[in-house]
Design an enzyme around this catalytic site. Structure first.
Site, PDB file in Angstrom:
ATOM      1  N   SER A 136       0.863  -1.183   0.000  1.00 31.22           N
ATOM      2  CA  SER A 136       0.000   0.000   0.000  1.00 31.22           C
ATOM      3  C   SER A 136       0.901   1.235   0.000  1.00 31.22           C
ATOM      4  O   SER A 136       2.119   1.125   0.174  1.00 31.22           O
ATOM      5  CB  SER A 136      -0.869  -0.002   1.248  1.00 31.22           C
ATOM      6  OG  SER A 136      -0.034   0.167   2.394  1.00 31.22           O
ATOM      7  N   ASP A 141      -0.917  -1.456  -4.156  1.00 27.93           N
ATOM      8  CA  ASP A 141      -2.284  -1.666  -3.681  1.00 27.93           C
ATOM      9  C   ASP A 141      -2.927  -0.296  -3.394  1.00 27.93           C
ATOM     10  O   ASP A 141      -2.327   0.538  -2.700  1.00 27.93           O
ATOM     11  CB  ASP A 141      -2.192  -2.506  -2.387  1.00 27.93           C
ATOM     12  CG  ASP A 141      -3.521  -3.057  -1.934  1.00 27.93           C
ATOM     13  OD1 ASP A 141      -4.425  -3.198  -2.773  1.00 27.93           O
ATOM     14  OD2 ASP A 141      -3.638  -3.369  -0.727  1.00 27.93           O
TER      15      ASP A 141
END
Ligand code: G3H
Ligand code: 13P
Ligand code: ZN
Length: 326
Positions: free
Chosen positions: A59, A96
């Site tokens: 992320s 992500d």
């Protein structure tokens, strides 16, 4: 800043072949999040031993935590490590929930082989425009792009048919055509984190909206679909956490049978982060409680890493169906 690098120089692959085989074979590629060395080691060990292709994903927060340049070499090391284990497997490095064109571009320039641009919270036309912009840049470098339609339910939302956060099947064909994305994340009742459903005593987890998934599949036959928020929140680890000083009452996830059912359909990427976090926390808590004098991180992180390998191998075999497919 480190100079530009293409993912092929790191030994990584994009998602194209992986997804083609997964859709045809009725299984899903595991997309496991990582933030540190031990998590990545566990993912590589588990997937190499399972002979499973894998998407290792970070992320924005994980990238800030690990450092972008460090990540590049970690990914390269992951590919090499699998090879040296005698089990070369296809490994994709994926961003992500990318939230801007600039972040996606930066990841592409730093060796990522796949990026997600998450415009799901934007009005439809803005989502199309932003996603298209990322696709145009990414495809120049053969980098895959995941888009998203529909917003994943948060714990505060009422997950009901009337709620508009589910993906609207009537939008998927137009979105895929206009943006040129390589895969599409949809919202069918999962959510992020360890508290996916608010259950009253005696109540069981509501089924995912397989009807919406079917409708989407019908409109974009054979197109790779992605499921986020797919941790099962394995109760064994929640219990350990609570037993050793944690407080995670009411943590609940998606039952594994439902994920297996999704993996057999056009869902060819299943995102799992929380389950890995729970294992690490449970095992570190347990180890430190049982060994109060220990202060060597290799001991407690080693225990966590070992258990994570076990969990991920079980997932590849019994949930994703990706074991033996590398
Ligand atoms: O979808 C969210 C992932 O679980 C990553 O979470 O932003 O806390 O790293 P994070
Ligand atoms: P979980 O929180 O269910 O693991 O979902 C992870 C995810 O969707 C990452 O994008
Ligand atoms: Zn997600």
């Amino acid at each position: 800043m480190a100079e530009k690098v293409h993912f092929s120089q790191l030994g990584l692959v994009n998602t194209r072949e992986m997804f083609k085989k997964a859709v045809a074979g009725g299984y899903a590629i595991p997309a496991y999040n990582f933030n540190n060395l031990e998590q990545l080691q566990a993912i590589v060990t588990a997937c190499a031993e399972s002979r499973s292709p894998v998407i290792v994903q970070v992320s924005k927060g994980a990238r800030d935590y690990a450092n972008a340049t460090m990540l590049r070499y970690m990914a390269m090391g992951a590919v090499q490590m699998a090879k040296e284990m005698g089990n070369p497997i296809p490994i994709c490095l994926h961003l992500d929930h990318g939230d801007s064109f600039e972040l996606c571009k930066n990841c592409i320039d730093n060796g990522f082989s796949s990026v997600m641009i998450d415009g799901s919270h934007l009005p439809y036309e803005e989502n199309v425009k932003l996603t298209r912009q990322v696709v145009e840049y990414a495809h120049q470098y053969d980098v895959s792009v995941e888009g998203e339609l529909g917003v994943l339910a948060g714990i505060e939302d009422e997950v009901s048919a009337a709620h508009s956060t589910y993906t609207k099947p009537e939008e998927v064909e137009d979105f895929v055509k206009k943006t040129g994305v390589d895969s599409l994340a949809i919202s069918i009742g999962t959510s992020h984190g360890a508290y996916k459903f608010k259950l009253k005593p005696g109540e069981s987890v509501p089924p995912l909206r397989f009807d919406i998934l079917k409708e989407c599949e019908k409109r974009i036959p054979g197109f790779p679909i992605v499921l986020h928020g797919a941790s099962s929140v394995v109760q064994e680890y929640v219990t350990l956490i609570n037993q050793y000083g944690g407080k995670m009452d009411g943590a609940v996830g998606v039952p594994e049978e439902q994920l297996r059912q999704a993996a057999k359909s056009a869902v060819c990427k299943i995102n799992i982060d929380s389950d890995g976090r729970l294992v690490v926390t449970a095992k570190v808590r347990e180890y430190l409680a049982q060994n109060p004098g220990e202060f060597d991180p290799r001991k407690y992180l080693g225990a966590a890493r070992k258990e994570l390998v076990k969990l991920l191998k079980e997932k590849n075999a019994a949930v994703l169906g990706s074991a033996g497919k590398a």
